[in-house]
Design an enzyme around this catalytic site. Structure first.
Site, PDB file in Angstrom:
ATOM      1  N   SER A  14     -10.116  -1.208  24.977  1.00  0.00           N
ATOM      2  CA  SER A  14      -9.546  -2.241  24.098  1.00  0.00           C
ATOM      3  C   SER A  14      -8.074  -2.420  24.451  1.00  0.00           C
ATOM      4  CB  SER A  14      -9.721  -1.842  22.635  1.00  0.00           C
ATOM      5  OG  SER A  14      -9.127  -0.595  22.406  1.00  0.00           O
ATOM      6  N   GLY A  17      -5.579  -7.379  25.727  1.00  0.00           N
ATOM      7  CA  GLY A  17      -4.954  -8.695  25.490  1.00  0.00           C
ATOM      8  C   GLY A  17      -5.973  -9.812  25.400  1.00  0.00           C
ATOM      9  N   GLY A  19      -6.963 -11.275  22.693  1.00  0.00           N
ATOM     10  CA  GLY A  19      -6.434 -12.277  21.763  1.00  0.00           C
ATOM     11  C   GLY A  19      -5.466 -13.210  22.454  1.00  0.00           C
ATOM     12  N   GLU A 140     -13.535 -15.496  20.086  1.00  0.00           N
ATOM     13  CA  GLU A 140     -13.277 -14.165  20.626  1.00  0.00           C
ATOM     14  C   GLU A 140     -14.123 -13.150  19.861  1.00  0.00           C
ATOM     15  OE1 GLU A 140      -9.178 -12.933  20.152  1.00  0.00           O
ATOM     16  OE2 GLU A 140      -9.687 -10.864  20.660  1.00  0.00           O
ATOM     17  N   ILE A 148     -21.689  -0.295  19.152  1.00  0.00           N
ATOM     18  CA  ILE A 148     -22.928  -0.510  18.400  1.00  0.00           C
ATOM     19  C   ILE A 148     -22.811  -1.703  17.453  1.00  0.00           C
ATOM     20  CG2 ILE A 148     -24.419   0.486  16.597  1.00  0.00           C
ATOM     21  CD1 ILE A 148     -24.295   3.088  18.038  1.00  0.00           C
ATOM     22  N   LYS A 189     -14.960  -0.352  39.861  1.00  0.00           N
ATOM     23  CA  LYS A 189     -16.207   0.159  39.254  1.00  0.00           C
ATOM     24  C   LYS A 189     -16.301  -0.065  37.739  1.00  0.00           C
ATOM     25  CE  LYS A 189     -19.115   2.404  41.387  1.00  0.00           C
ATOM     26  NZ  LYS A 189     -20.061   1.714  42.287  1.00  0.00           N
ATOM     27  N   GLY A 354       5.039  -4.474   1.853  1.00  0.00           N
ATOM     28  CA  GLY A 354       4.478  -3.137   1.832  1.00  0.00           C
ATOM     29  C   GLY A 354       3.784  -2.865   0.519  1.00  0.00           C
ATOM     30  N   CYS A 381       8.541 -10.223   0.488  1.00  0.00           N
ATOM     31  CA  CYS A 381       7.526  -9.772  -0.460  1.00  0.00           C
ATOM     32  C   CYS A 381       7.967  -8.488  -1.167  1.00  0.00           C
ATOM     33  CB  CYS A 381       6.180  -9.642   0.248  1.00  0.00           C
ATOM     34  SG  CYS A 381       4.805  -9.809  -0.903  1.00  0.00           S
ATOM     35  N   MET A 384      11.572  -8.298  -1.388  1.00  0.00           N
ATOM     36  CA  MET A 384      12.244  -9.059  -2.453  1.00  0.00           C
ATOM     37  C   MET A 384      12.121  -8.301  -3.776  1.00  0.00           C
ATOM     38  SD  MET A 384      11.431 -12.750  -4.165  1.00  0.00           S
ATOM     39  CE  MET A 384      11.228 -12.866  -5.928  1.00  0.00           C
ATOM     40  N   HIS A 520       5.398 -14.767   2.605  1.00  0.00           N
ATOM     41  CA  HIS A 520       5.499 -14.245   3.978  1.00  0.00           C
ATOM     42  C   HIS A 520       5.819 -15.384   4.954  1.00  0.00           C
ATOM     43  CE1 HIS A 520       4.162 -10.092   3.390  1.00  0.00           C
ATOM     44  NE2 HIS A 520       3.480 -10.580   2.381  1.00  0.00           N
ATOM     45  N   GLU A 522       6.965 -15.274   7.864  1.00  0.00           N
ATOM     46  CA  GLU A 522       6.652 -14.947   9.263  1.00  0.00           C
ATOM     47  C   GLU A 522       5.311 -15.515   9.706  1.00  0.00           C
ATOM     48  OE1 GLU A 522       6.647 -12.865   6.753  1.00  0.00           O
ATOM     49  OE2 GLU A 522       5.200 -11.230   6.937  1.00  0.00           O
TER      50      GLU A 522
HETATM   51  N1  GLN Z   1       3.038  -4.344  -3.059  1.00  0.00           N
HETATM   52  C1  GLN Z   1       3.587  -5.574  -3.499  1.00  0.00           C
HETATM   53  C2  GLN Z   1       2.588  -6.386  -4.303  1.00  0.00           C
HETATM   54  O1  GLN Z   1       1.412  -6.176  -4.234  1.00  0.00           O
HETATM   55  C3  GLN Z   1       4.110  -6.376  -2.330  1.00  0.00           C
HETATM   56  C4  GLN Z   1       3.045  -6.800  -1.371  1.00  0.00           C
HETATM   57  C5  GLN Z   1       3.592  -7.263  -0.041  1.00  0.00           C
HETATM   58  O2  GLN Z   1       4.707  -6.920   0.321  1.00  0.00           O
HETATM   59  N2  GLN Z   1       2.804  -7.985   0.717  1.00  0.00           N
HETATM   60  O3  GLN Z   1       2.979  -7.277  -5.017  1.00  0.00           O
END
Ligand code: GLN
Length: 552
Positions: A14, A17, A19, A140, A148, A189, A354, A381, A384, A520, A522
């Site tokens: 794997s 690349g 993707g 893909e 499996i 091979k 997070g 997220c 903030m 988000h 990004e």
């Molecule tokens: N843990 C936070 C929430 O659930 C922030 C989630 C995140 O950063 N994507 O609201």
């Protein structure tokens, strides 16, 4: 002509690349004037990757329509500019979940439910659905040939080859041609074995992409062609490159797109128009400045866990003609005492999204450092929510401020926790509700939501608009009941949900650049359209870096 389907599988190992190869082929076909869609079929049994730790499967990419999907969908969007939809991502878990619901409902009454034809039928249905008006649909298949869980997917795409015929289906297989140092030779091979495995289940690849760290001699390519039953020109070299933005061009030089068109009996006149790729590459290769951004998070050095984020920073570098270095700062084991040491030399600080308590105190320490030392700060997220908690604790004296995600809350002032679980919210005109004990999978505030931006705010200046739409993925929200206290001390809620009850953007008044966003950004950044928030953040970092140099 109905859509043609290109299936991309991988073999040997794997991480070759696949993707990027799929995304690049999509970009090349676009550059020849065709309309493309890209899809990912993941053989794992999770219904979606939303419940998986990013260390296992990389970041979770979220679509506008609220699906939690594989990170490859991010590559597809960045390379082709086509936004992925829920209908572009499927897993075995999703297929089986649909199958078992149908079985319980009695849809198969009287019949024995089997992998062939019932599972394979559902896979084929997924591949064919929602493809009207597309010239090419690139699918893909996750994992490597021989897994499996992957068998039903390979069987389904084999069947499609028969059903739709050569004019509408082709197979691309990506393998590794390793260099064996002791023998000073590239070895074919593993590729032969991988193709043998595919042929055993009835799939004859039309094109082979051979990943290698050096030029594969013609003699070896001929050997691969002979043993794998493939035309010599269809053995395409996939050599290592310095930047992912080189990949489409290199593939095209090797004849990848021309071969694909030829297989479908389409005329491959001249070359694809890669002007915009050349421009990107020129900027990437000739930066005029550089900055270092600290990325404070939990999954350190795991590029895939923060893929869209590091890509968005690269795009911001492209926008500013600068090289953006990322300094990975592990939020765990990182406390107030070593903040200065870890962050003094960076030009800007980013705290990412997070979940859970691990690393929270380190992230808060980093935010406090950014706020007090006037370093550009972008909180995404969780970044903030924690910026609000840091501000409440250290600037407003609300020592117990926290989020019910990681600290139990005791009601004292009748306002509720600063960051708390959201039980109701509006999606357009529809009221969504959740309870403390709701299932964890797929139940967050997910996908695109509108946000109203306050006139005269930094956010308005950055976006150049007062109405935006961004993608969400979170369970908790900052409590607007504390707004007056926050704004009185300089932390402004400059973006709100259209109903006015959910904070979307916060910014700091007496600070050169301090922004927290509940969404988000990004996920929507692209090399050809860098996200304004990231572009502005990196610009602020460049200004900081310039003033640092001047002072020195
Ligand atoms: N843990 C936070 C929430 O659930 C922030 C989630 C995140 O950063 N994507 O609201």
């Amino acid at each position: 002509m109905p859509a043609r389907f290109i299936f991309i599988t991988g073999g040997v190992v794997s991480s070759l690349g696949k993707g990027l190869a799929s995304a690049s082929l999509g970009a090349l076909l676009q550059a020849r004037g065709y309309k493309v869609r890209l899809r990912k079929l993941d053989p794992y049994l999770n219904v979606d990757p939303g419940t998986m730790n990013p260390t296992q499967h990389g970041e979770v990419f979220v679509t506008d329509d609220g699906a939690e999907t594989d990170l490859d969908l991010g590559h597809y969007g960045r390379f082709t500019g086509v936004s992925a939809r829920r209908s572009d991502s499927v897993s075995s878990g999703q297929i089986y979940s649909t199958l078992l619901t149908k079985e319980r409902r009695g849809d198969y009454l009287g019949g024995t439910v089997q992998v062939i034809p019932h599972v394979t039928d559902l896979i084929k249905e997924f591949v064919l659905k929602d493809t009207d008006g597309e010239d090419f649909v690139l699918c893909e298949i996750g994992g490597t040939v021989g897994d499996i869980e992957g068998q039903p997917f390979l069987e389904a795409i084999r069947q499609l080859g028969w059903e739709l015929g050569k004019q509408r289906v082709m197979y691309v297989h990506l393998t590794l041609v390793p260099y064996i140092a002791a023998a000073k030779e590239l070895k074919t091979k593993p590729t032969q074995h991988s193709v043998k495995e595919l042929r055993m289940i009835g799939i004859q690849p039309d094109i082979l992409l051979c990943r290698a760290d050096r030029e594969i001699p013609l003699s070896e390519r001929r050997k691969i062609a002979l043993f794998c039953n493939i035309r010599e020109e269809a053995v395409i070299q996939a050599l290592d490159v310095a930047s992912i933005y080189e990949v489409p061009k290199r593939y095209s030089e090797q004849g990848f797109d021309a071969q694909v068109l030829k297989m479908f009996g389409l005329e491959a006149k001249g070359k694809p128009d890669l002007k915009k790729w050349d421009e990107i590459l020129e900027r990437v290769q000739n930066p005029q400045g550089e900055v270092t951004v600290a990325l404070v998070g939990k999954y350190m050095g795991m590029g895939d866990a923060y893929k869209s984020l590091t890509e968005a920073l690269d795009h911001a570098g492209i926008a500013n003609r600068a090289k953006v270095h990322v300094k990975w700062v592990d939020a765990e084991g990182f406390e107030k005492e070593n903040v200065q040491k870890a962050l003094a030399d960076v030009d800007a600080i980013l705290v990412s999204g997070g979940f859970g308590e691990r690393g929270v105190s380190g992230k808060i320490a980093a935010i406090q450092y950014a706020r007090e030392n006037k370093k550009p700060y972008l909180g995404i997220c969780f970044g903030m929510q924690l910026a609000c908690i840091e501000f409440a604790r250290n600037a407003l004296g609300m020592k117990e401020a926290g989020s019910t995600e990681f600290t139990p809350y005791e009601e004292k002032n009748g306002k509720g926790p600063l960051v708390g679980l959201m039980t109701e919210w509006l999606r357009g005109n529809v009221l969504e509700t959740r309870k403390e004990g709701s299932d964890l999978g797929g139940t967050m505030r997910l996908g695109a939501y509108e946000c109203d931006i306050a006139k005269g705010s930094l956010a308005e200046k950055i976006y150049g608009a007062t109405k935006i739409s961004e993608r969400h993925r979170h369970r908790y929200e900052v409590n607007l009941g504390y707004r007056d206290a926050f704004e009185g001390k300089g932390m402004v809620f400059s973006g709100l949900s259209p109903a006015g009850n959910l904070p979307e953007i916060v910014e700091m008044k007496d600070h050169p650049w301090f922004v927290g966003v509940q969404f988000h950004p990004e996920l929507k950044s692209r090399p050809f359209a860098p996200h304004p928030l990231f572009a502005s953040f990196v610009k602020a970092a460049l200004t900081k870096s310039a003033s640092k140099k001047k002072a020195a």
